[in-house]
Design a protein around this motif. Structure first.
Motif, PDB file in Angstrom:
ATOM      1  N   PRO A  54      60.829  28.492  10.702  1.00 62.74           N
ATOM      2  CA  PRO A  54      61.370  28.003   9.427  1.00 62.74           C
ATOM      3  C   PRO A  54      61.352  26.489   9.279  1.00 62.74           C
ATOM      4  O   PRO A  54      61.108  25.970   8.182  1.00 62.74           O
ATOM      5  CB  PRO A  54      62.804  28.546   9.420  1.00 62.74           C
ATOM      6  N   ASN A  55      61.592  25.764  10.390  1.00 60.18           N
ATOM      7  CA  ASN A  55      61.623  24.300  10.294  1.00 60.18           C
ATOM      8  C   ASN A  55      60.226  23.675  10.215  1.00 60.18           C
ATOM      9  O   ASN A  55      60.096  22.471  10.071  1.00 60.18           O
ATOM     10  CB  ASN A  55      62.392  23.701  11.471  1.00 60.18           C
ATOM     11  N   GLN A  56      59.185  24.509  10.294  1.00 62.99           N
ATOM     12  CA  GLN A  56      57.813  23.994  10.208  1.00 62.99           C
ATOM     13  C   GLN A  56      57.233  24.079   8.796  1.00 62.99           C
ATOM     14  O   GLN A  56      56.119  23.630   8.565  1.00 62.99           O
ATOM     15  CB  GLN A  56      56.901  24.788  11.169  1.00 62.99           C
ATOM     16  N   LEU A  57      57.990  24.645   7.880  1.00 63.52           N
ATOM     17  CA  LEU A  57      57.484  24.802   6.525  1.00 63.52           C
ATOM     18  C   LEU A  57      58.544  24.349   5.525  1.00 63.52           C
ATOM     19  O   LEU A  57      59.710  24.742   5.614  1.00 63.52           O
ATOM     20  CB  LEU A  57      57.100  26.264   6.257  1.00 63.52           C
ATOM     21  N   LYS A  58      58.131  23.520   4.594  1.00 59.27           N
ATOM     22  CA  LYS A  58      59.027  23.021   3.560  1.00 59.27           C
ATOM     23  C   LYS A  58      58.278  22.993   2.237  1.00 59.27           C
ATOM     24  O   LYS A  58      57.211  22.397   2.117  1.00 59.27           O
ATOM     25  CB  LYS A  58      59.505  21.598   3.911  1.00 59.27           C
ATOM     26  N   PHE A  59      58.836  23.683   1.240  1.00 59.76           N
ATOM     27  CA  PHE A  59      58.225  23.660  -0.081  1.00 59.76           C
ATOM     28  C   PHE A  59      58.242  22.246  -0.655  1.00 59.76           C
ATOM     29  O   PHE A  59      59.225  21.519  -0.509  1.00 59.76           O
ATOM     30  CB  PHE A  59      58.969  24.584  -1.046  1.00 59.76           C
ATOM     31  N   GLU A  60      57.145  21.888  -1.298  1.00 56.19           N
ATOM     32  CA  GLU A  60      57.085  20.609  -2.006  1.00 56.19           C
ATOM     33  C   GLU A  60      57.376  20.831  -3.478  1.00 56.19           C
ATOM     34  O   GLU A  60      57.186  21.926  -4.005  1.00 56.19           O
ATOM     35  CB  GLU A  60      55.705  19.964  -1.830  1.00 56.19           C
ATOM     36  N   LYS A  61      57.829  19.760  -4.118  1.00 55.45           N
ATOM     37  CA  LYS A  61      58.181  19.857  -5.523  1.00 55.45           C
ATOM     38  C   LYS A  61      57.215  19.035  -6.352  1.00 55.45           C
ATOM     39  O   LYS A  61      56.974  17.863  -6.076  1.00 55.45           O
ATOM     40  CB  LYS A  61      59.609  19.362  -5.751  1.00 55.45           C
ATOM     41  N   ARG A  62      56.624  19.676  -7.364  1.00 55.35           N
ATOM     42  CA  ARG A  62      55.762  18.978  -8.310  1.00 55.35           C
ATOM     43  C   ARG A  62      56.329  19.221  -9.696  1.00 55.35           C
ATOM     44  O   ARG A  62      56.197  20.305 -10.255  1.00 55.35           O
ATOM     45  CB  ARG A  62      54.323  19.472  -8.216  1.00 55.35           C
ATOM     46  N   GLY A  63      56.987  18.202 -10.247  1.00 55.06           N
ATOM     47  CA  GLY A  63      57.741  18.406 -11.471  1.00 55.06           C
ATOM     48  C   GLY A  63      58.918  19.301 -11.160  1.00 55.06           C
ATOM     49  O   GLY A  63      59.760  18.975 -10.330  1.00 55.06           O
ATOM     50  N   SER A  64      58.974  20.439 -11.811  1.00 50.21           N
ATOM     51  CA  SER A  64      60.039  21.410 -11.540  1.00 50.21           C
ATOM     52  C   SER A  64      59.529  22.621 -10.766  1.00 50.21           C
ATOM     53  O   SER A  64      60.240  23.604 -10.601  1.00 50.21           O
ATOM     54  CB  SER A  64      60.661  21.861 -12.872  1.00 50.21           C
ATOM     55  N   ILE A  65      58.286  22.555 -10.290  1.00 49.15           N
ATOM     56  CA  ILE A  65      57.666  23.688  -9.593  1.00 49.15           C
ATOM     57  C   ILE A  65      57.680  23.463  -8.090  1.00 49.15           C
ATOM     58  O   ILE A  65      57.316  22.395  -7.598  1.00 49.15           O
ATOM     59  CB  ILE A  65      56.221  23.897 -10.089  1.00 49.15           C
TER      60      ILE A  65
ATOM     61  N   PHE B 103      52.625  38.013  -3.654  1.00 48.08           N
ATOM     62  CA  PHE B 103      52.023  38.281  -2.351  1.00 48.08           C
ATOM     63  C   PHE B 103      53.062  38.809  -1.359  1.00 48.08           C
ATOM     64  O   PHE B 103      52.773  39.744  -0.597  1.00 48.08           O
ATOM     65  CB  PHE B 103      51.389  37.005  -1.800  1.00 48.08           C
ATOM     66  N   PHE B 104      54.250  38.238  -1.374  1.00 44.63           N
ATOM     67  CA  PHE B 104      55.299  38.685  -0.455  1.00 44.63           C
ATOM     68  C   PHE B 104      55.662  40.141  -0.718  1.00 44.63           C
ATOM     69  O   PHE B 104      55.829  40.924   0.220  1.00 44.63           O
ATOM     70  CB  PHE B 104      56.537  37.799  -0.590  1.00 44.63           C
ATOM     71  N   GLN B 105      55.762  40.520  -1.999  1.00 42.66           N
ATOM     72  CA  GLN B 105      56.076  41.918  -2.312  1.00 42.66           C
ATOM     73  C   GLN B 105      54.946  42.854  -1.878  1.00 42.66           C
ATOM     74  O   GLN B 105      55.194  43.999  -1.494  1.00 42.66           O
ATOM     75  CB  GLN B 105      56.364  42.069  -3.803  1.00 42.66           C
TER      76      GLN B 105
ATOM     77  N   LYS C 128      60.899  33.190   4.587  1.00 42.63           N
ATOM     78  CA  LYS C 128      60.101  34.424   4.582  1.00 42.63           C
ATOM     79  C   LYS C 128      58.607  34.126   4.565  1.00 42.63           C
ATOM     80  O   LYS C 128      57.822  34.824   5.212  1.00 42.63           O
ATOM     81  CB  LYS C 128      60.506  35.288   3.387  1.00 42.63           C
ATOM     82  N   ILE C 129      58.210  33.090   3.835  1.00 40.06           N
ATOM     83  CA  ILE C 129      56.801  32.712   3.810  1.00 40.06           C
ATOM     84  C   ILE C 129      56.392  32.141   5.172  1.00 40.06           C
ATOM     85  O   ILE C 129      55.289  32.425   5.675  1.00 40.06           O
ATOM     86  CB  ILE C 129      56.530  31.687   2.695  1.00 40.06           C
TER      87      ILE C 129
END
Length: 421
Positions: A133-144, A197-199, A124-125
């Motif tokens: 969709p394949n151009q965006l991937k969330f990164e993980k920092r700790g548990s965030i 922001f999405f809402q 959605k982002i």
């Protein structure tokens, strides 16, 4: 980032209990020059369209926050009453003031942010900012989980070069939501900020109440831990307190809260100096009503709740504007004691507690209130009643939707029969 420790031994009386403040608070600051520079790539028409769509959040980039002042202000936070309890007066930011500040006033029955148990996903982002969709991937920092700030800055450059100003404006607004309105993790746009922001984009929710919740909960956590990082919209909090302290007649007859803020003669103290300044501020020195505030109605309560329960991206808090009616051009009366305080809690997800070093919750922390068992029981009963009412309303709407879907299916079948003839 600036760390300030203020040693005080102030004692204030509240609900027959003593609150001692001697805490170290870190006010996190960010550099916004690059974002400001990228925003200036827009034409005047696009910039005006951005302001109409998102309010005056772009003007917050020009505010230079004196972080020591907020570190000192945070020492006076009263977690039970949700207000700044200075020696001679009580103050708290209100929905009405924050709404007018960024031109996003909250109207009666307006849609506001709701956390529904999970955050917005990558697909959605990606769609919002013009990516597959394949151009965006969330990164993980700790548990965030989230997106790096540099990723969004690079995306803004590409969109500007390609002239895709629709997606440029959306990406810019998303970046400001994280950097200024809902800051949390350094140089990263986390899912909580993206969810608000999405809402806004999908449902037109007003983000102002959620901004207040973030502020109140950040203060609450700092005081629970006897120190910590103030992770909230420091720009709006700074404009709010400086305007009340020093604006008086310096902003002109019809001032703009942000664009005319430079005319406010703010002071520049060290941490101890700010503590002294706030400790000795008297009632007659305060500009009780901000020069730019105009009365549009005041929200006092919500449904059957005696105050206003607000939901933010990381938790909920009860908000009681009746204790600061003077700020809203209303006659100040002594509020009824029972609505004061109320429930406040953080969502039970790992990233919030891990990032802030908050220990596992106890039953009493879930409803942060030192009231009597009878008062707590009343709060729970009221919340349960409201939840049952909302559930019944949702059931009715679902049944109505099912009946409508059935009617549509019948009409489609009838149309197909006519077409065959």
């Amino acid at each position: 980032m600036e760390e300030v420790q203020i040693n005080t031994s102030q004692t204030t009386e509240c609900n027959a209990t003593e609150t001692r403040r001697n805490i170290r608070i870190v006010v996190v600051g960010n550099e916004f020059e690059k974002i400001d520079e990228l925003s200036r790539l827009m034409s005047k028409e696009d910039r005006d369209a951005f302001n109409r769509r998102y309010g005056r959040i772009l003007d917050l980039l020009a505010i230079r926050v004196k972080t020591k002042s907020l570190s000192a202000l945070a020492q006076f936070w009263n977690t039970d009453l949700r207000c700044f309890e200075l020696p001679n007066l009580d103050m708290v930011p209100t929905i009405e003031e924050y709404g007018l500040m960024v031109r996003l006033s909250v109207k009666e029955k307006e849609v506001v942010y709701q956390y529904k148990g999970r955050y917005v996903d990558e697909k959605k982002i990606a769609k919002l900012i013009g990516l597959f969709p394949n151009q965006l991937k969330f990164e993980k920092r700790g548990s965030i989980l989230g997106l790096r700030r540099t990723f969004l800055e690079d995306r803004l450059k590409v969109l500007a070069e390609q002239g895709h100003w629709k997606h440029f404006k959306i990406t810019l607004a998303l970046t400001i939501y994280r950097l200024i309105l809902f800051p949390f993790t350094s140089d990263m746009v986390d899912q909580a900020a993206m969810n608000v922001f999405f809402q806004f984009e999908e449902n037109g929710v007003n983000p102002v109440p959620a901004i207040l919740v973030d502020t109140f909960l950040s203060m609450m956590v700092c005081h629970q831990k006897k120190g910590g990082s103030l992770r909230c919209c420091s720009h709006m909090l700074y404009v709010w307190i400086m305007t009340h302290l020093y604006a008086r007649h310096t902003m002109g007859p019809s001032p703009d809260p942000l664009r005319d803020f430079d005319s406010v003669p703010t002071k520049d103290f060290d941490a101890r100096g700010w503590n002294e300044e706030l400790s000795h501020t008297k009632d007659n020195q305060i500009t009780w009503v901000c020069p730019w505030y105009h009365f549009e109605g005041v929200i006092f309560s919500c449904g059957n709740f005696p105050n206003i329960p607000l939901m933010g991206p990381r938790g909920c808090v009860a908000y009681t504007p009746s204790i600061v009616l003077r700020q809203l051009k209303c006659t100040q009366i002594k509020p009824v004691e029972e609505p004061l305080g109320g429930a406040s809690f953080l969502y039970e997800y790992k990233e919030w507690r891990k990032a802030r070093g908050v220990p596992p919750p106890t039953p009493m922390e879930a409803v942060h209130n030192e009231a009597s068992p009878a008062t707590l029981s009343q709060i729970i009963t009221t919340m349960t009643s409201e939840a049952e009412r909302m559930k019944a309303q949702m059931t009715f709407m679902e049944e109505k939707a099912d009946a409508t879907d059935l009617r549509i299916a019948i009409l489609k079948a009838q149309c197909r029969k006519k077409d065959k003839r």
